[in-house]
Design an enzyme around this catalytic site. Structure first.
Site, PDB file in Angstrom:
ATOM      1  N   ASP A  10       0.846  -1.190   0.000  1.00 18.18           N
ATOM      2  CA  ASP A  10       0.000   0.000   0.000  1.00 18.18           C
ATOM      3  C   ASP A  10       0.880   1.238   0.000  1.00 18.18           C
ATOM      4  O   ASP A  10       2.012   1.213   0.484  1.00 18.18           O
ATOM      5  CB  ASP A  10      -0.912   0.017   1.224  1.00 18.18           C
ATOM      6  N   GLY A  11       0.333   2.304  -0.557  1.00 17.02           N
ATOM      7  CA  GLY A  11       0.982   3.604  -0.557  1.00 17.02           C
ATOM      8  C   GLY A  11       0.035   4.632   0.017  1.00 17.02           C
ATOM      9  O   GLY A  11      -1.183   4.440   0.016  1.00 17.02           O
ATOM     10  N   GLU A  27       2.065   3.845  -4.282  1.00 15.81           N
ATOM     11  CA  GLU A  27       1.491   2.504  -4.487  1.00 15.81           C
ATOM     12  C   GLU A  27       2.449   1.648  -5.311  1.00 15.81           C
ATOM     13  O   GLU A  27       2.705   0.486  -4.974  1.00 15.81           O
ATOM     14  CB  GLU A  27       0.138   2.607  -5.199  1.00 15.81           C
ATOM     15  N   ASP A  45      -4.948  -2.660  -2.649  1.00 15.38           N
ATOM     16  CA  ASP A  45      -6.215  -1.973  -2.863  1.00 15.38           C
ATOM     17  C   ASP A  45      -6.123  -0.924  -3.968  1.00 15.38           C
ATOM     18  O   ASP A  45      -7.048  -0.152  -4.175  1.00 15.38           O
ATOM     19  CB  ASP A  45      -6.730  -1.354  -1.561  1.00 15.38           C
ATOM     20  N   HIS A  90      -9.854  -0.468   3.369  1.00 16.18           N
ATOM     21  CA  HIS A  90     -10.631  -0.081   4.554  1.00 16.18           C
ATOM     22  C   HIS A  90     -11.896  -0.920   4.716  1.00 16.18           C
ATOM     23  O   HIS A  90     -12.941  -0.426   5.128  1.00 16.18           O
ATOM     24  CB  HIS A  90     -10.972   1.409   4.509  1.00 16.18           C
ATOM     25  N   ASP A 102      -1.780  -0.516   5.351  1.00 17.96           N
ATOM     26  CA  ASP A 102      -2.270   0.857   5.249  1.00 17.96           C
ATOM     27  C   ASP A 102      -1.732   1.695   6.412  1.00 17.96           C
ATOM     28  O   ASP A 102      -1.298   2.832   6.211  1.00 17.96           O
ATOM     29  CB  ASP A 102      -3.802   0.870   5.240  1.00 17.96           C
TER      30      ASP A 102
END
Length: 159
Positions: A22-23, A62, A84, A139, A149
């Protein structure tokens, strides 16, 4: 005359690794961070890879997360990437062949954004026996996605 050394005939089982990546970016552009959690599917062992930049974009972070995760493994693994970011997953799985065929130009003729990162991601993928891409809703309670995250957001806040 010397005796021949015995030949090793056993081979190690394939390494199966899941990488959640994740970024995050505070502003776009702004300070950003990325994270990746690598999980060895056989042993359950985990490794965390993270980084930050002072002035970047969310999409670049990302991509950086995916690249850093893949590059932190010894070559030859069978990898499942969980993220995501539809930008990364659709980019590598669907859009990249067209971009390359058009000389790294998008369908509208403009240069592909973040081309250096896309090329680095392509090279990182090529180091491994296989890489599968899985999108997870952000989320939404996916444990690894939530953890990565928090790592990426923490790196962005520290940038």
């Amino acid at each position: 005359m010397s005796a021949a050394l015995p030949v090793e005939t056993t081979s190690a089982p394939p390494r199966r690794i899941t990488i959640a990546f994740d970024g995050a970016c505070l502003g776009n552009p702004g300070p950003g961070g990325y994270g990746a959690i690598l999980v060895n599917e056989t042993t359950g062992a985990e490794k965390i890879v993270k980084g930050r930049e002072t002035a970047t974009t969310n999409n670049k972070m990302e991509l950086s997360a995916a690249i850093a995760g893949l590059n932190s493994l010894r070559p030859g693994a069978h990898v499942t990437m969980l993220g995501d970011s539809q930008y990364v997953i659709k980019g590598i799985a669907e859009w990249m062949p067209g971009w390359k065929a058009r000389g790294w130009r998008a369908a509208g003729g403009k240069p592909v954004a973040n081309v250096e990162q896309w090329r680095a991601l392509e090279l990182a993928v090529a180091r491994h026996a296989s890489v599968a891409w899985t999108w997870v809703r952000g989320h939404a309670g996916h444990e690894l996605n939530e953890r990565v995250d928090r790592i990426a957001s923490g790196e962005a806040a520290s940038a």
